[in-house]
Structure formats: structure tokens, C-alpha cells
Design a protein around this motif. Structure first.
Motif, PDB file in Angstrom:
ATOM      1  N   SER A  11       0.838  -1.209   0.000  1.00  0.00           N
ATOM      2  CA  SER A  11       0.000   0.000   0.000  1.00  0.00           C
ATOM      3  C   SER A  11       0.868   1.253   0.000  1.00  0.00           C
ATOM      4  O   SER A  11       0.601   2.215  -0.731  1.00  0.00           O
ATOM      5  CB  SER A  11      -0.919  -0.003   1.219  1.00  0.00           C
ATOM      6  OG  SER A  11      -1.704  -1.178   1.235  1.00  0.00           O
ATOM      7  N   ILE A  12       1.925   1.235   0.795  1.00  0.00           N
ATOM      8  CA  ILE A  12       2.832   2.386   0.827  1.00  0.00           C
ATOM      9  C   ILE A  12       3.570   2.483  -0.510  1.00  0.00           C
ATOM     10  O   ILE A  12       3.765   3.576  -1.051  1.00  0.00           O
ATOM     11  CB  ILE A  12       3.796   2.294   2.037  1.00  0.00           C
ATOM     12  CG1 ILE A  12       2.997   2.507   3.335  1.00  0.00           C
ATOM     13  CG2 ILE A  12       4.913   3.314   1.933  1.00  0.00           C
ATOM     14  CD1 ILE A  12       3.783   2.337   4.619  1.00  0.00           C
ATOM     15  N   ALA A  13       3.942   1.329  -1.080  1.00  0.00           N
ATOM     16  CA  ALA A  13       4.588   1.346  -2.406  1.00  0.00           C
ATOM     17  C   ALA A  13       3.678   2.046  -3.409  1.00  0.00           C
ATOM     18  O   ALA A  13       4.126   2.855  -4.228  1.00  0.00           O
ATOM     19  CB  ALA A  13       4.908  -0.071  -2.862  1.00  0.00           C
ATOM     20  N   SER A  14       2.403   1.756  -3.327  1.00  0.00           N
ATOM     21  CA  SER A  14       1.471   2.369  -4.258  1.00  0.00           C
ATOM     22  C   SER A  14       1.388   3.889  -4.016  1.00  0.00           C
ATOM     23  O   SER A  14       1.339   4.675  -4.960  1.00  0.00           O
ATOM     24  CB  SER A  14       0.113   1.678  -4.091  1.00  0.00           C
ATOM     25  OG  SER A  14      -0.923   2.495  -4.498  1.00  0.00           O
ATOM     26  N   ILE A  15       1.428   4.293  -2.766  1.00  0.00           N
ATOM     27  CA  ILE A  15       1.330   5.731  -2.447  1.00  0.00           C
ATOM     28  C   ILE A  15       2.551   6.497  -2.959  1.00  0.00           C
ATOM     29  O   ILE A  15       2.437   7.604  -3.458  1.00  0.00           O
ATOM     30  CB  ILE A  15       1.162   5.923  -0.910  1.00  0.00           C
ATOM     31  CG1 ILE A  15      -0.198   5.366  -0.454  1.00  0.00           C
ATOM     32  CG2 ILE A  15       1.295   7.390  -0.511  1.00  0.00           C
ATOM     33  CD1 ILE A  15      -0.352   5.220   1.054  1.00  0.00           C
ATOM     34  N   VAL A  16       3.740   5.892  -2.861  1.00  0.00           N
ATOM     35  CA  VAL A  16       4.964   6.633  -3.236  1.00  0.00           C
ATOM     36  C   VAL A  16       5.507   6.218  -4.597  1.00  0.00           C
ATOM     37  O   VAL A  16       6.579   6.651  -4.987  1.00  0.00           O
ATOM     38  CB  VAL A  16       6.090   6.465  -2.179  1.00  0.00           C
ATOM     39  CG1 VAL A  16       5.576   6.822  -0.785  1.00  0.00           C
ATOM     40  CG2 VAL A  16       6.655   5.050  -2.178  1.00  0.00           C
ATOM     41  N   ASP A  17       4.766   5.376  -5.297  1.00  0.00           N
ATOM     42  CA  ASP A  17       5.227   4.908  -6.593  1.00  0.00           C
ATOM     43  C   ASP A  17       6.494   4.068  -6.474  1.00  0.00           C
ATOM     44  O   ASP A  17       7.409   4.178  -7.280  1.00  0.00           O
ATOM     45  CB  ASP A  17       5.534   6.133  -7.487  1.00  0.00           C
ATOM     46  CG  ASP A  17       4.841   5.991  -8.803  1.00  0.00           C
ATOM     47  OD1 ASP A  17       4.326   4.889  -9.058  1.00  0.00           O
ATOM     48  OD2 ASP A  17       4.844   6.968  -9.579  1.00  0.00           O
ATOM     49  N   GLY A  18       6.551   3.253  -5.439  1.00  0.00           N
ATOM     50  CA  GLY A  18       7.724   2.409  -5.208  1.00  0.00           C
ATOM     51  C   GLY A  18       7.585   1.088  -5.956  1.00  0.00           C
ATOM     52  O   GLY A  18       6.506   0.720  -6.397  1.00  0.00           O
ATOM     53  N   LYS A  19       8.712   0.397  -6.083  1.00  0.00           N
ATOM     54  CA  LYS A  19       8.705  -0.854  -6.860  1.00  0.00           C
ATOM     55  C   LYS A  19       8.780  -2.069  -5.940  1.00  0.00           C
ATOM     56  O   LYS A  19       9.514  -2.071  -4.962  1.00  0.00           O
ATOM     57  CB  LYS A  19       9.914  -0.879  -7.778  1.00  0.00           C
ATOM     58  CG  LYS A  19       9.856   0.164  -8.862  1.00  0.00           C
ATOM     59  CD  LYS A  19      10.931  -0.122  -9.920  1.00  0.00           C
ATOM     60  CE  LYS A  19      10.992   1.004 -10.932  1.00  0.00           C
ATOM     61  NZ  LYS A  19      11.457   2.279 -10.351  1.00  0.00           N
ATOM     62  N   ILE A  20       8.032  -3.114  -6.330  1.00  0.00           N
ATOM     63  CA  ILE A  20       8.113  -4.375  -5.598  1.00  0.00           C
ATOM     64  C   ILE A  20       8.554  -5.453  -6.578  1.00  0.00           C
ATOM     65  O   ILE A  20       7.921  -5.638  -7.621  1.00  0.00           O
ATOM     66  CB  ILE A  20       6.749  -4.771  -5.006  1.00  0.00           C
ATOM     67  CG1 ILE A  20       6.195  -3.639  -4.133  1.00  0.00           C
ATOM     68  CG2 ILE A  20       6.871  -6.040  -4.184  1.00  0.00           C
ATOM     69  CD1 ILE A  20       4.868  -3.959  -3.482  1.00  0.00           C
ATOM     70  N   GLY A  21       9.629  -6.154  -6.245  1.00  0.00           N
ATOM     71  CA  GLY A  21      10.116  -7.224  -7.118  1.00  0.00           C
ATOM     72  C   GLY A  21       9.136  -8.396  -7.138  1.00  0.00           C
ATOM     73  O   GLY A  21       8.385  -8.600  -6.183  1.00  0.00           O
ATOM     74  N   ALA A  22       9.173  -9.167  -8.220  1.00  0.00           N
ATOM     75  CA  ALA A  22       8.225 -10.269  -8.393  1.00  0.00           C
ATOM     76  C   ALA A  22       8.304 -11.284  -7.254  1.00  0.00           C
ATOM     77  O   ALA A  22       7.318 -11.919  -6.895  1.00  0.00           O
ATOM     78  CB  ALA A  22       8.490 -10.948  -9.728  1.00  0.00           C
ATOM     79  N   GLU A  23       9.480 -11.439  -6.681  1.00  0.00           N
ATOM     80  CA  GLU A  23       9.666 -12.433  -5.628  1.00  0.00           C
ATOM     81  C   GLU A  23       9.417 -11.859  -4.231  1.00  0.00           C
ATOM     82  O   GLU A  23       9.475 -12.581  -3.240  1.00  0.00           O
ATOM     83  CB  GLU A  23      11.119 -12.933  -5.639  1.00  0.00           C
ATOM     84  CG  GLU A  23      11.588 -13.490  -6.953  1.00  0.00           C
ATOM     85  CD  GLU A  23      11.114 -14.921  -7.129  1.00  0.00           C
ATOM     86  OE1 GLU A  23      11.521 -15.759  -6.311  1.00  0.00           O
ATOM     87  OE2 GLU A  23      10.338 -15.175  -8.077  1.00  0.00           O
ATOM     88  N   ASP A  24       9.185 -10.552  -4.169  1.00  0.00           N
ATOM     89  CA  ASP A  24       9.110  -9.894  -2.864  1.00  0.00           C
ATOM     90  C   ASP A  24       7.676  -9.758  -2.365  1.00  0.00           C
ATOM     91  O   ASP A  24       6.728  -9.800  -3.143  1.00  0.00           O
ATOM     92  CB  ASP A  24       9.762  -8.506  -2.942  1.00  0.00           C
ATOM     93  CG  ASP A  24      11.233  -8.591  -3.312  1.00  0.00           C
ATOM     94  OD1 ASP A  24      11.836  -9.652  -3.030  1.00  0.00           O
ATOM     95  OD2 ASP A  24      11.761  -7.637  -3.902  1.00  0.00           O
ATOM     96  N   ALA A  25       7.555  -9.554  -1.063  1.00  0.00           N
ATOM     97  CA  ALA A  25       6.283  -9.227  -0.415  1.00  0.00           C
ATOM     98  C   ALA A  25       5.128 -10.099  -0.903  1.00  0.00           C
ATOM     99  O   ALA A  25       4.097  -9.597  -1.345  1.00  0.00           O
ATOM    100  CB  ALA A  25       5.963  -7.753  -0.647  1.00  0.00           C
ATOM    101  N   PRO A  26       5.285 -11.445  -0.795  1.00  0.00           N
ATOM    102  CA  PRO A  26       4.291 -12.341  -1.401  1.00  0.00           C
ATOM    103  C   PRO A  26       2.887 -12.204  -0.833  1.00  0.00           C
ATOM    104  O   PRO A  26       1.920 -12.590  -1.489  1.00  0.00           O
ATOM    105  CB  PRO A  26       4.854 -13.737  -1.106  1.00  0.00           C
ATOM    106  CG  PRO A  26       5.762 -13.556   0.055  1.00  0.00           C
ATOM    107  CD  PRO A  26       6.362 -12.195  -0.126  1.00  0.00           C
TER     108      PRO A  26
END
Ligand code: NG6
Ligand code: CA
Length: 510
Positions: free
Chosen positions: A385-400
């Protein structure tokens, strides 16, 4: 358009652009604070004006959860977006190696990549170093390897050795002539313990908390040496708040992320003398007053630097409440009418609702309107959710296990998760709307010993599956598993699907 209005119009535009800058983000993480422990959530016998003001001007959530009913698992999920059971994360001894894989994405690493300066101040309890850590040398890997630019931490818990602060890679104020040693295998050195010298104690403790005495308090585990570095519990709030404030001051001109992880209101509850007697509930209530003061100081700092309006402050807790957690601090005797878990059953360690349903407040004047939200939310989603707020990136293997519920976290939607996993010490539970399913544990003999020993908390584990309808039965009194076997079966199957899932299936609601 007359010239003057044009001028003001463009100023407003510039202002808007300023507002569109990335917000600062502060997660204030209380320890063992229950759903009912703040004034705004119905507390009796203690006042929390700073937090009540945040709740009044921000969003007060009524159904937001930490991922687990204990500390290490909840913190692990918050920072990694992954359920603790995937890494067998349990409450860690104070000499455990780092639990988070530095090669995987984390919330702070994601924010760092998005241009943030990141810091953790306060309780860590996620392990440090490798197996054979020497506390006199550089202590790594640790917070700096998993995305924080700066760290000033209590390594494990207040009730566990080592009782020293670690700043970045080093024990603070350690003298080379007096090396520190830590053991969880048995006594070391000849220092007093709670068992050998109970007359030295400020608070009596149970046998599990009766090992090395530091600052008149016996702890779990043994340590020797490092005298110049020993902490004073009474100073936790002042020291940690000062470190948090200087991080804010040093980063006032750039976006920052501060994970301010309180010691309060965990045991041992030894607040500074100026807070003693400030509640009607003894040390546990006084620790709540102290905690509220820390929040007040942080908000003051933001005001000083004119950062309040564009700082997203998320205040919450790592697990539900506990009264007697090993020290004779009279939390049971002085409770009065106060209900630490609010209307919910259980508490810390428990599979019942009070294990994970915790006070949760979101404050961001620039973007968030004051309201009460009943959205079902889990801290595991803060990463995405925070990634979405700040336009951050999540790797495919991360934060499952982390999904973008930013709209609900920011109050733009009242719809949170449809289903949500709750972890506790001996089982998994699932919410599906108002339904709550607690998976049975086949053999009571297999419960961890300390689950059986938990004092005064209903741990919620049973050899029978449990199903509750929280709308009619918020206190989880009437098990409906036999009445609605199909629903129970479906919810059990959903838990199994989550257990089997390896990577994040997408950005949709699960
Ligand atoms: C338990 C401790 C308890 C507390 C807890 C961790 C015993 C009997 N009890 O094992 O005092 O430290 O661990 O709390 O050892 S938490 O908030 O960090 O999860
Ligand atoms: Ca805790």
C-alpha cells in the motif's frame, strides 16, 4: 484574468506541486498495546491526549490488525510483506541471527529506492548478525542490510539481554576494556541474578524473567561485561524520542521514512519518574502515558519543521494486550474497569480477536480526512500500500502476501480485505468478513509449553475447529463450526491455499 489573481493562481499551483512531493512516512509501532488501551478506543483510567488528537483529525480504524499475536512475527510481516509462518518466525531470543533475508525486498529498502532516507529507532527483535555474533565487533547483518540508512535499537526486548543500545553497527558507549558477552545457554560471569539476589530488584519477576540483573531488573538470558553501555529502563522514552527527533531534524529537507518502534508498553514497565502515578493503573497505565508523550514530541517536531501536513503518520501496535507478562507490576490488581482488549476476547499470544485487532490511526492532514473506518485491514499490506502511495517498486519475488489497500488505508474507500489471515503462537485463523475461523490444533500436548503457561489470557487454541460470527458475537463465545460445516470447511481451505501460495498472485484483493 486580472494580473493579481493570475499571480495567486500560480502560487497555488506551485503549492500544489509542493504537496505532490513524496510524503514523509512515520510508522509509530507500540508494543503490546491493546485495542482498548487508548482514550479514543475507550480506555478507562488513563488519558492519551496526543493519540486522541491524531485519531480525531485522522482515520481511526476499528478492524485493523497486526499480522500476528506476538512481536517478532508481526514485525517480520510488516517489514517484509510476508507471513511469519513462511519463515517459521517466532519470538526470538536476544542472540538470534538476523531473521530477514537481506537479498529480499523490504519496506524500508523499497522506500530507499524510491528516494527516502530511512531509519529505525527503538525495539528491533528481528535478530542481528550471524550465529556466532561478537557484540564487541561490528554487529551485522542487521537493519542497515535490510534497507535502513540509520538504526538506533533495543536489540531484542526490554526483558531480554543484551541490555544495551546498538547504533548502526556498534553497541553504544561500550568500553574495549570491559567486553560484553551474551548467553542463552546458561549463566556466565558472576553477576547477580533475580534468583540469587531478589533483594536487588525494583520489580519482582517470575522464574523465566529471573536471570541477569541489569538496572535492578532481572531479565531473560545472561550477560556479563559492557557495564558502561548498560541501559536504564527509565530513560528509554527520552533517549529513543531524542534519536527519532534528530533523525527528523536531519532529514527535514528530503523525504524520510521513520520506523519508530516503542519499548512501551512492553514489560518491564519502568517509566521515567515524571510519568509515575500519572494513570490510575500503576506502571502499565503510566507506560501508556509515557508512550503518548513520545507521540506528542514527534508531532511537535513535525510542526517545528512545518512537516506535519505532508507526513503520513501510521500509529499501531505489534500485538494485543497482556497484563502480567512476568513482572510484579500490579497490572492485574490496578486494572479497575479498564478493558485492555476493548470488547474483544483474548490478547497477546491469543488466536481470539484481541490478539491481533489493535488500535490503528492514520494521520496525514494533506490527504486524509477525519473519519472512523471499519475496513478490515492487515499490516502485511502496508508494504504494497505504501509502495502504491509513493510509486515504489516491488520485485516479483518480494512481499508475497502484501496487497495494495492504499485506498482503504487513506480512507478513500471503506472496503478493505475480504479475507485476512491472523497468526498466533499455536495456530492460524482467518477472517472472512464478519466470520472468524480458528483452525484446530490436533494434539493439546503439542502446544508450546509457554502457550499452556500463559497467565490470564485465553489463548484460543482448541482441538476443535472454531467458527464465530463477530457481528452477533464479537466476544467469540458461540462456536458455530458444527452449525455451519460448509463455511468452516471453506475457510479452512482458504487458509491452506494461503499456506501453499508461493508468490504474490497479483495486485487484486486475495
Ligand atoms: C515471552 C516472554 C514474555 C515476552 C514475550 C515476547 C516468557 C515466559 N515470556 O516468551 O515476557 O518477552 O516472550 O513479547 O519468557 S513480544 O512482545 O516481544 O512478542
Ligand atoms: Ca509485542
Amino acid at each position: 484574468m486580472p494580473f493579481a489573481s493570475l499571480f495567486f493562481f500560480s502560487c497555488a499551483e506551485i503549492n500544489n506541486e509542493h504537496v505532490a512531493e513524496k510524503p514523509n512516512i512515520i510508522i509509530i509501532y507500540a508494543d503490546d498495546l491493546g485495542y482498548g488501551d487508548l482514550g479514543s478506543y475507550g480506555a478507562i483510567g488513563v488519558n492519551t491526549p496526543a493519540l486522541d488528537s491524531l485519531a480525531q483529525h485522522g482515520i481511526k480504524f476499528t478492524d485493523a490488525h497486526c499480522t500476528a499475536a506476538t512481536c517478532t512475527p508481526s514485525r517480520y510481516s510488516l517489514l517484509t510483506g510476508s507471513y511469519a509462518f513462511r519463515n517459521n518466525a517466532e519470538v526470538l531470543p536476544g542472540n538470534s541471527p538476523l531473521l530477514i533475508d537481506p537479498d529480499k525486498g523490504t519496506l524500508p529498502a523499497m522506500l530507499k529506492e524510491a528516494g527516502y532516507k530511512t531509519a529505525v529507532v527503538g525495539k528491533w527483535h528481528l535478530g542481528l548478525g550471524n550465529r556466532e555474533l561478537d557484540w564487541n565487533e561490528a554487529i551485522k547483518p542487521g537493519p542497515l542490510e535490510v534497507g535502513f540508512d540509520y538504526s538506533f535499537i533495543i536489540p531484542a526486548t526490554g526483558d531480554r539481554v543484551p541490555c544495551v543500545f546498538v547504533e548502526n553497527y556498534h553497541v553504544v558507549s561500550l568500553s574495549k576494556d570491559d567486553p560484553i558477552q551474551v548467553s542463552y545457554d546458561g549463566p556466565i560471569g558472576d553477576g547477580p541474578t533475580g534468583t540469587s539476589n531478589p533483594e536487588l530488584l525494583k520489580q519482582q519477576a517470575d522464574p523465566q524473567h529471573s536471570e541477569t540483573i541489569i538496572n535492578g531488573v532481572s531479565r531473560i538470558g545472561y550477560m556479563t561485561g559492557g557495564h558502561s553501555a548498560w541501559w536504564k529502563d527509565e530513560d528509554f522514552a527520552d533517549i529513543l524520542t531524542e534519536k527519532a527527533e534528530s533523525f527528523i531534524a536531519g532529514n527535514k529537507d528530503n523525504p524520510f521514512f521513520l520506523f519508530f518502534s516503542f519499548h512501551d508498553i512492553h514489560v518491564p514497565r519502568i517509566p521515567h519518574e515524571r510519568f509515575v502515578g500519572q494513570s490510575k493503573m500503576g506502571p502499565r497505565g503510566d507506560a501508556i502515558v509515557q508512550m503518548d508523550w513520545c507521540v506528542k514530541q514527534i508531532m511537535k517536531s513535525l510542526d517545528t519543521f512545518k512537516l506535519s501536513s505532508n507526513t503520513l503518520v501510521i500509529f499501531t501496535s505489534d500485538n494485543g494486550p497482556v497484563l502480567d507478562d512476568g513482572y510484579a507490576d500490579r497490572s492485574v490488581e490496578l486494572l479497575g474497569q479498564h478493558q485492555p482488549g476493548g470488547p474483544f476476547r483474548g490478547g497477546k499470544y491469543s488466536a481470539f480477536e484481541a490478539g491481533t485487532r489493535v488500535p490503528t490511526i492514520v494521520h496525514w492532514p494533506e490527504k486524509v480526512k477525519a473519519k472512523v473506518s471499519d475496513a478490515l485491514l492487515s499490516q502485511v499490506d502496508l508494504y504494497a500500500s505504501i509502495a502504491s502511495i509513493v510509486d515504489g517498486k516491488i520485485g516479483a519475488e518480494d512481499a508475497p502476501d502484501s496487497f495494495d489497500f492504499s485506498k482503504a488505508w487513506l480512507g478513500k474507500s471503506d472496503t478493505g480485505r475480504s479475507t485476512m489471515l491472523e497468526e498466533s503462537v499455536a495456530t492460524l485463523a482467518l477472517r472472512d468478513g464478519q466470520w472468524k475461523y480458528i483452525r484446530e490444533v490436533p494434539n493439546v500436548e503439542n502446544y508450546p509449553v509457554w502457550v499452556k503457561d500463559i497467565k490470564a489470557i485465553e489463548h484460543g487454541v482448541s482441538t476443535e475447529a472454531q467458527l464465530y460470527n463477530l457481528t452477533n458475537d464479537p466476544h467469540e463465545q458461540h462456536n458455530l463450526a458444527e452449525k455451519y460445516p460448509e463455511r468452516a470447511k471453506e475457510m479452512r481451505a482458504t487458509i491452506q491455499e494461503i499456506e501453499k501460495r508461493a508468490t504474490r498472485p497479483g495486485w487484486a484483493n486475495e
